[in-house]
Design a protein around this motif. Sequence first.
Motif, PDB file in Angstrom:
ATOM      1  N   GLY A 206       0.666  -1.276   0.049  1.00 60.13           N
ATOM      2  CA  GLY A 206      -0.104  -0.169   0.048  1.00 60.13           C
ATOM      3  C   GLY A 206       1.078   1.276  -0.095  1.00 60.13           C
ATOM      4  N   CYS A 207       0.341   2.249  -0.440  1.00 59.26           N
ATOM      5  CA  CYS A 207       1.010   3.747  -0.432  1.00 59.26           C
ATOM      6  C   CYS A 207      -0.033   4.740  -0.052  1.00 59.26           C
ATOM      7  N   ASN A 208       0.680   5.876   0.568  1.00 58.41           N
ATOM      8  CA  ASN A 208      -0.184   6.872   0.915  1.00 58.41           C
ATOM      9  C   ASN A 208      -1.017   7.573   0.011  1.00 58.41           C
ATOM     10  N   VAL A 209      -2.176   7.801   0.295  1.00 60.11           N
ATOM     11  CA  VAL A 209      -3.282   8.479  -1.041  1.00 60.11           C
ATOM     12  C   VAL A 209      -3.569   9.741  -0.286  1.00 60.11           C
ATOM     13  N   GLU A 210      -3.230  10.910  -0.880  1.00 59.34           N
ATOM     14  CA  GLU A 210      -3.487  12.155  -0.252  1.00 59.34           C
ATOM     15  C   GLU A 210      -4.889  12.891  -0.895  1.00 59.34           C
ATOM     16  N   ASN A 211      -5.440  13.838  -0.453  1.00 61.67           N
ATOM     17  CA  ASN A 211      -6.664  14.307  -1.233  1.00 61.67           C
ATOM     18  C   ASN A 211      -6.668  15.840  -0.725  1.00 61.67           C
ATOM     19  N   ALA A 212      -7.464  16.613  -1.748  1.00 60.93           N
ATOM     20  CA  ALA A 212      -7.472  17.874  -1.545  1.00 60.93           C
ATOM     21  C   ALA A 212      -8.054  18.394  -0.281  1.00 60.93           C
TER      22      ALA A 212
ATOM     23  N   TYR B 179      -7.705  17.730   2.963  1.00 58.85           N
ATOM     24  CA  TYR B 179      -6.446  17.136   3.621  1.00 58.85           C
ATOM     25  C   TYR B 179      -6.895  15.801   4.593  1.00 58.85           C
ATOM     26  N   PRO B 180      -7.884  15.710   5.366  1.00 59.53           N
ATOM     27  CA  PRO B 180      -7.849  14.773   6.535  1.00 59.53           C
ATOM     28  C   PRO B 180      -8.525  13.438   5.868  1.00 59.53           C
ATOM     29  N   VAL B 181      -8.915  13.695   4.716  1.00 60.78           N
ATOM     30  CA  VAL B 181      -9.223  12.452   3.881  1.00 60.78           C
ATOM     31  C   VAL B 181      -8.309  11.293   3.319  1.00 60.78           C
ATOM     32  N   GLY B 182      -7.124  12.139   3.231  1.00 56.65           N
ATOM     33  CA  GLY B 182      -6.033  11.089   2.856  1.00 56.65           C
ATOM     34  C   GLY B 182      -5.858   9.935   3.821  1.00 56.65           C
TER      35      GLY B 182
END
Length: 134
Positions: free
Chosen positions: A41-47, A49-52
């Motif tokens: 798995g890898c980190n998946v960020e989001n605009a 922010y807390p949803v990453g």
Amino acid sequence: MASLDTLFEAARAIQAKAYAPYSRFKVGAAIATPSGQLFIGCNVENAAYPVGSCAEAGAISAMIAAGESRIAEIVVMGEGEHLVTPCGGCRQRIREFATPDTPIHIAGPEGIRKRFTLDELLPFSFGPDNLTDR
Ligand code: THU
């Protein structure tokens, strides 16, 4: 069982695929299960922010989706000179599927930097037993 070398290479390969345009901090995680399977798995960020989500969470999701639920060992690969140990939330996520002596290997691009047990990173932890043993 996947060798530690194989886990390390898997964590490095998935780290490169992380979606981290905001922090610019890529993390990869590779889990070996007792049956010898490997999940990444890898980190998946989001605009927003807390949803990453973290790399470890992605690897655990892949493991569960494949019908496995025990972590034999895990490699976490971060960036920079510091030890990138799992965040507090991910220590608890790992706890759900591990034992106190499950190895958590912290890696940098050059190799494994340090090995902890889950109990070292999350002592006196809360887990499934708390809910059943009452
Ligand atoms: N991150 C992980 O993927 N795992 C950790 O255990 C520590 C932090 C990610 C979350 C975020 O995308 C970036 O690293 C910076 O915090």
